[in-house]
Design an enzyme around this catalytic site. Structure first.
Site, PDB file in Angstrom:
ATOM      1  N   SER A   1     -11.589  22.013 -26.997  1.00  0.00           N
ATOM      2  CA  SER A   1     -12.208  22.419 -28.532  1.00  0.00           C
ATOM      3  C   SER A   1     -13.308  23.137 -28.343  1.00  0.00           C
ATOM      4  CB  SER A   1     -12.432  20.584 -29.053  1.00  0.00           C
ATOM      5  OG  SER A   1     -13.173  20.886 -30.463  1.00  0.00           O
TER       6      SER A   1
ATOM      7  N   ASP B   1      -2.955  18.017 -34.722  1.00  0.00           N
ATOM      8  CA  ASP B   1      -4.493  19.493 -34.728  1.00  0.00           C
ATOM      9  C   ASP B   1      -4.964  20.210 -35.478  1.00  0.00           C
ATOM     10  OD1 ASP B   1      -6.536  20.131 -34.193  1.00  0.00           O
ATOM     11  OD2 ASP B   1      -5.850  20.649 -31.750  1.00  0.00           O
TER      12      ASP B   1
ATOM     13  N   HIS C   1      -6.068  16.232 -31.835  1.00  0.00           N
ATOM     14  CA  HIS C   1      -7.337  16.667 -31.351  1.00  0.00           C
ATOM     15  C   HIS C   1      -7.833  15.953 -30.156  1.00  0.00           C
ATOM     16  CE1 HIS C   1     -10.213  19.922 -30.938  1.00  0.00           C
ATOM     17  NE2 HIS C   1     -11.022  19.342 -31.317  1.00  0.00           N
TER      18      HIS C   1
END
Length: 381
Positions: free
Chosen positions: A199, A292, A322
């Protein structure tokens, strides 16, 4: 009140009991299969979403100082509660490394069997540049080290809103430079250092690679569901912006805290997808998740890298959400996806190391006749 350790143990027992139920019972609890864009959400992650909804209620996505502190605390607790069992034999040592504006904490993970490889992965945790720590990413780093056979150095960079952009980027760059300069003390070689993250941390890894001069570029980039283009709307941010964990509102709030003045003009480090030239990037692994909000920007970066001639391995794990690398003890699909990343790290670094060894041997063979000739000359010749 229940102590912190006891609370984690209770959470761990509850999680393992719930997700160890028969598949049919979990389906009843999770509800009907969720399908979108030709994809079906993984059943275990769907059940996790239902549980999270019940536990979290309908709170605001706004993050004031108290909310940020609580999210950081909860992230550390959750990581310990859902950690994969059986990884305690990964050897860890804590380090203090120089950041851009003072020392940073870091943790070195060495696989259970002392690796012959001299490779090292410098890893940056996720959390939207606001949440995350060595503790929250500890289970993932243990898994990557154990499964790849590569040492992992996890770096705890400064977080927003206390330290907005570019503090995290500056720290990541400083930590990478330090790792190269002191590689041998970490059991590594400078030319065998990769960078990685998930991320927000994947964003930092990509930026670190992009910002290096020739000769200092990392050997490899491992990027799990990266943030690549701040402030965007539409596409996957809209399609998967609610109901799948990370929401579009949360994304916008995290970006506001990290980039309070937006992406600076002429400074693409806040949105690497906007970089003019990506041709000097090293081989890169990019994984995206089907459900996501960040899916599109990660996959657009894949196309940009390929167009620039960069070797890229791209994976879309269609049923995942995610942050799936934090749920490997809950979802078999999430574990398989994370092991795919570890396998890519192992195979790529082994290939690079083999090629370097072959090049050194070839160089020694080329110079051997000259050395013998020089050694046979009379003294003073």
């Amino acid at each position: 009140m229940i102590g912190a350790k006891a609370r984690v143990r209770l959470m761990r027992v509850g999680i393992r009991t719930l997700f160890g139920l028969p598949r049919g019972m979990k389906r009843l609890l999770a509800g009907r299969p969720v399908q979108h864009d030709g994809q079906t959400l993984d059943q275990d992650l769907q059940l996790l979403g239902r549980v999270s909804e019940v536990l979290s209620g309908s709170g605001s996505d706004a993050l004031d100082a108290a909310a940020v502190a609580e999210q950081r605390r909860q992230a550390d607790i959750a990581a310990e509660a859902v950690a994969d069992p059986g990884l305690d034999d990964v050897v860890t040592t804590d380090w203090e490394v120089p950041g851009a504006d003072g020392p940073l904490l870091a943790r070195l993970y060495v696989p259970p069997s002392e690796p012959e490889s001299r490779a090292l992965l410098v890893y940056f945790h996720g959390g939207g540049f606001v949440v995350g720590s060595l503790a929250s990413t500890d289970p993932l780093c243990r898994l990557l080290a154990a499964q790849s056979g590569v040492r992992v150095l996890s770096v705890d960079y400064r977080l927003a809103p206390e330290h907005p952009y570019p503090a995290a980027v500056d720290d990541a760059l400083a930590a990478y430079r330090w790792a190269r300069s002191t590689a041998r003390s970490l059991g590594a070689e400078p030319e065998l250092i990769a960078v990685g993250g998930d991320s927000a941390g994947a964003n930092l890894a990509l930026v670190v690679a992009h910002q290096q001069e020739e000769g200092a570029v990392p050997a490899f980039v491992l990027a799990l569901y990266p943030v690549t283009d701040a402030e965007r709307t539409g596409g996957s941010r809209e399609a998967f912006g609610s109901g799948f964990g990370l929401t579009a509102e949360q994304l916008a709030e995290l970006e506001r805290l990290y980039l309070p003045d937006g992406v600076p003009d002429g400074d693409v480090r806040g949105a690497i997808l906007r970089a003019d030239d990506l041709s000097a990037m090293p081989p890169t692994y990019i994984a995206t998740a089907g459900f996501d909000p960040l899916r599109d920007e990660g996959e657009e970066l894949v196309e940009r890298l390929r167009a620039a001639g960069v070797p890229v391995v791209a994976r879309r794990f269609t049923g995942l959400v995610h942050g799936y690398a934090s749920f490997t003890a809950i979802s078999a699909a999430a574990r398989d996806a994370t092991l795919d990343a570890a396998s890519a790290l192992r195979s790529t670094m082994a290939l690079i190391e083999t090629r370097r060894s072959a090049a050194r041997r070839a160089s020694r063979r080329r110079w051997a006749p000259l050395r013998r000739s020089a050694g046979s000359q009379p003294r003073g010749a």
